[in-house]
Design an enzyme around this catalytic site. Sequence first.
Site, PDB file in Angstrom:
ATOM      1  N   LYS A 163     -24.353 -17.202  10.126  1.00 52.40           N
ATOM      2  CA  LYS A 163     -22.919 -17.454  10.328  1.00 52.40           C
ATOM      3  C   LYS A 163     -22.255 -16.132  10.638  1.00 52.40           C
ATOM      4  O   LYS A 163     -22.542 -15.125   9.980  1.00 52.40           O
ATOM      5  CB  LYS A 163     -22.375 -18.083   9.042  1.00 52.40           C
ATOM      6  CG  LYS A 163     -20.891 -17.985   8.788  1.00 52.40           C
ATOM      7  CD  LYS A 163     -20.517 -18.911   7.628  1.00 52.40           C
ATOM      8  CE  LYS A 163     -19.520 -18.291   6.685  1.00 52.40           C
ATOM      9  NZ  LYS A 163     -19.229 -19.187   5.531  1.00 52.40           N
ATOM     10  N   LYS A 186     -18.081 -25.166  -2.156  1.00 52.59           N
ATOM     11  CA  LYS A 186     -18.165 -24.022  -3.068  1.00 52.59           C
ATOM     12  C   LYS A 186     -17.795 -24.574  -4.428  1.00 52.59           C
ATOM     13  O   LYS A 186     -16.674 -25.071  -4.610  1.00 52.59           O
ATOM     14  CB  LYS A 186     -17.184 -22.924  -2.647  1.00 52.59           C
ATOM     15  CG  LYS A 186     -17.569 -22.245  -1.334  1.00 52.59           C
ATOM     16  CD  LYS A 186     -16.557 -21.202  -0.926  1.00 52.59           C
ATOM     17  CE  LYS A 186     -16.996 -20.526   0.377  1.00 52.59           C
ATOM     18  NZ  LYS A 186     -15.888 -19.758   0.982  1.00 52.59           N
ATOM     19  N   GLY A 204     -20.731 -19.533  -0.370  1.00 55.64           N
ATOM     20  CA  GLY A 204     -20.860 -18.440  -1.325  1.00 55.64           C
ATOM     21  C   GLY A 204     -19.591 -17.622  -1.303  1.00 55.64           C
ATOM     22  O   GLY A 204     -18.774 -17.739  -0.386  1.00 55.64           O
ATOM     23  N   GLU A 216     -16.494 -23.321  11.267  1.00 58.85           N
ATOM     24  CA  GLU A 216     -15.962 -23.470   9.906  1.00 58.85           C
ATOM     25  C   GLU A 216     -14.488 -23.075   9.837  1.00 58.85           C
ATOM     26  O   GLU A 216     -14.109 -22.002  10.312  1.00 58.85           O
ATOM     27  CB  GLU A 216     -16.806 -22.607   8.955  1.00 58.85           C
ATOM     28  CG  GLU A 216     -16.390 -22.687   7.494  1.00 58.85           C
ATOM     29  CD  GLU A 216     -17.375 -21.942   6.581  1.00 58.85           C
ATOM     30  OE1 GLU A 216     -18.551 -21.711   6.987  1.00 58.85           O
ATOM     31  OE2 GLU A 216     -16.963 -21.565   5.464  1.00 58.85           O
ATOM     32  N   ASP A 243     -13.914 -25.664   4.735  1.00 55.71           N
ATOM     33  CA  ASP A 243     -14.140 -24.854   3.530  1.00 55.71           C
ATOM     34  C   ASP A 243     -12.827 -24.878   2.726  1.00 55.71           C
ATOM     35  O   ASP A 243     -12.643 -25.756   1.864  1.00 55.71           O
ATOM     36  CB  ASP A 243     -14.549 -23.438   3.976  1.00 55.71           C
ATOM     37  CG  ASP A 243     -14.653 -22.412   2.852  1.00 55.71           C
ATOM     38  OD1 ASP A 243     -14.272 -22.711   1.711  1.00 55.71           O
ATOM     39  OD2 ASP A 243     -15.097 -21.265   3.105  1.00 55.71           O
ATOM     40  N   ASP A 274     -17.179 -18.804  11.423  1.00 52.69           N
ATOM     41  CA  ASP A 274     -16.214 -19.098  10.351  1.00 52.69           C
ATOM     42  C   ASP A 274     -14.943 -18.297  10.614  1.00 52.69           C
ATOM     43  O   ASP A 274     -14.987 -17.068  10.682  1.00 52.69           O
ATOM     44  CB  ASP A 274     -16.814 -18.723   8.988  1.00 52.69           C
ATOM     45  CG  ASP A 274     -15.908 -19.084   7.808  1.00 52.69           C
ATOM     46  OD1 ASP A 274     -14.830 -19.665   8.027  1.00 52.69           O
ATOM     47  OD2 ASP A 274     -16.308 -18.788   6.655  1.00 52.69           O
ATOM     48  N   SER A 324     -24.075 -14.957   5.877  1.00 55.22           N
ATOM     49  CA  SER A 324     -22.732 -14.873   6.437  1.00 55.22           C
ATOM     50  C   SER A 324     -22.479 -13.405   6.783  1.00 55.22           C
ATOM     51  O   SER A 324     -22.480 -12.552   5.898  1.00 55.22           O
ATOM     52  CB  SER A 324     -21.720 -15.360   5.404  1.00 55.22           C
ATOM     53  OG  SER A 324     -20.406 -15.143   5.864  1.00 55.22           O
ATOM     54  N   LYS A 357     -18.428 -14.243  11.256  1.00 57.18           N
ATOM     55  CA  LYS A 357     -16.992 -14.409  11.085  1.00 57.18           C
ATOM     56  C   LYS A 357     -16.303 -14.159  12.416  1.00 57.18           C
ATOM     57  O   LYS A 357     -16.712 -13.266  13.179  1.00 57.18           O
ATOM     58  CB  LYS A 357     -16.474 -13.411  10.043  1.00 57.18           C
ATOM     59  CG  LYS A 357     -17.017 -13.653   8.646  1.00 57.18           C
ATOM     60  CD  LYS A 357     -16.394 -14.869   7.996  1.00 57.18           C
ATOM     61  CE  LYS A 357     -16.800 -14.995   6.539  1.00 57.18           C
ATOM     62  NZ  LYS A 357     -16.181 -16.178   5.898  1.00 57.18           N
TER      63      LYS A 357
HETATM   64  O1  OSB Z   1     -15.251 -18.240   3.936  1.00 55.50           O
HETATM   65  O2  OSB Z   1     -17.217 -18.592   3.290  1.00 55.50           O
HETATM   66  C1  OSB Z   1     -16.221 -17.881   3.282  1.00 55.50           C
HETATM   67  C2  OSB Z   1     -16.904 -14.636   1.364  1.00 55.50           C
HETATM   68  C3  OSB Z   1     -15.720 -14.495   0.696  1.00 55.50           C
HETATM   69  C4  OSB Z   1     -14.700 -15.399   0.904  1.00 55.50           C
HETATM   70  C5  OSB Z   1     -14.875 -16.471   1.783  1.00 55.50           C
HETATM   71  C6  OSB Z   1     -16.084 -16.642   2.432  1.00 55.50           C
HETATM   72  C7  OSB Z   1     -17.106 -15.687   2.243  1.00 55.50           C
HETATM   73  C8  OSB Z   1     -18.374 -15.721   2.955  1.00 55.50           C
HETATM   74  C9  OSB Z   1     -19.539 -14.993   2.340  1.00 55.50           C
HETATM   75  O3  OSB Z   1     -18.511 -16.227   4.041  1.00 55.50           O
HETATM   76  C10 OSB Z   1     -20.510 -15.914   1.710  1.00 55.50           C
HETATM   77  C11 OSB Z   1     -21.527 -15.144   0.880  1.00 55.50           C
HETATM   78  O4  OSB Z   1     -22.349 -14.466   1.479  1.00 55.50           O
HETATM   79  O5  OSB Z   1     -21.491 -15.235  -0.356  1.00 55.50           O
HETATM   80 MG    MG Z   2     -15.666 -20.084   4.880  1.00 54.02          MG
END
Ligand code: OSB
Ligand code: MG
Length: 373
Positions: free
Chosen positions: A165, A266, A294, A217, A242, A192, A139, A167
């Site tokens: 992924k 999660k 994660g 996402e 999510d 995402d 991510s 953001k």
């Molecule tokens: O939306 O998935 C998410 C990290 C912190 C809060 C929300 C998210 C995330 C990530 C990182 O996308 C996932 C990771 O690398 O652990």
């Molecule tokens: Mg997410």
Amino acid sequence: MNPVPRLEAAEIHVVRLPLVSPFTTSFGTQTHKEAVLVCLRSDGTTGWGESTAMPDPFYSYETNTTVCQVLRLYLLPVLLAATDLTPMDAPHLFRRVRGHPMAKAAAENALWDLWARRNDVPLFAALGGMARRIPSGISIGLQDSPERLLAAVADACAAGYHRVKIKIKRGQDEALVREVRRSFPALPLMVDANADYTPADFPLLQRLDDFNLMMMEQPLAEGDLFQHARLQARLRTPVCLDESIGTLSDAEAAHALGSCRVINIKQGRVGGLQAARAIAAFGLGHGLDVWSGGMLETGIGRAVNLHLQTLPGFSLPGDTSATARYFGEDIVDRPVELDADGFIGIPPGPGSGVAIVPDRLRRFCVGHEVITP
Ligand code: OSB
Ligand code: MG
């Protein structure tokens, strides 16, 4: 498997680790990982769990402060008063506390680790999973410039991640996705939004259909299964939820409404490993793909996420990346590393398979308390 006769003590540790590089989402930037850890002790064996909450209520309403409070006043006293415990008892014991899934997950997952270690079995076997290596995913947070984003994606491809992924947020979306797609035409790519968009943005979100994304996402607000269903009906790209999925009932409702085709599970957000397992089973039975998200976890939570992904239903690469991408030094050994083919091995040994390094725990510790029966 034998139950845990009783717990002698429970500990809450708060750790704060610097991140190798800041992580930015539509709701903010993190430069450190601050995590609440739960340690349960019984007859010389210890089990560890990690909460996925953050210091601020921006991803969800919980914060590290509320997690500590709910653990201290409600969840840990209930565990300490119980006898002949298995992790399957935890959701029932915690039922009286409304919500606070990340606090519940930290306590339940510590009990899973303790129970598996006492019975000398790996966590994945205790959960009913199959020994297998896990395909890695990454991510990538919002970057300062399109050039930096392209460089980060190139690095991820070179490292062997099975899917990437990125953001997005309002105003940093279509042009970025177009550039990444142009440079990496065959990359398994997804976006995402962390709930940044509204129904007024449907035209823009529909234009993202042109970029052959694996999924989109959490485009809309957490509580809005109805508008996610309206959006999914207008898209070829699967919607992945999510923040919107806090319980198995949410997954059932999202499926019935057509709000998504994929769920990011999660274990912290849904209240622990047992709820995560139930949602994965539901997905498998109803044609929903699921994968493990994660929350920039330390090695404790990262190992749990790996074990979880051995369960049936986890059909797609998740957000489990190498430790070195987040931390110069983690509080556990061994760090998570990618094999040459981009897979990650399950940490070997009983329980989660990772061990706290006491010196590092001390150095990164910003809070500690012991709770006794
Ligand atoms: O939306 O998935 C998410 C990290 C912190 C809060 C929300 C998210 C995330 C990530 C990182 O996308 C996932 C990771 O690398 O652990
Ligand atoms: Mg997410």
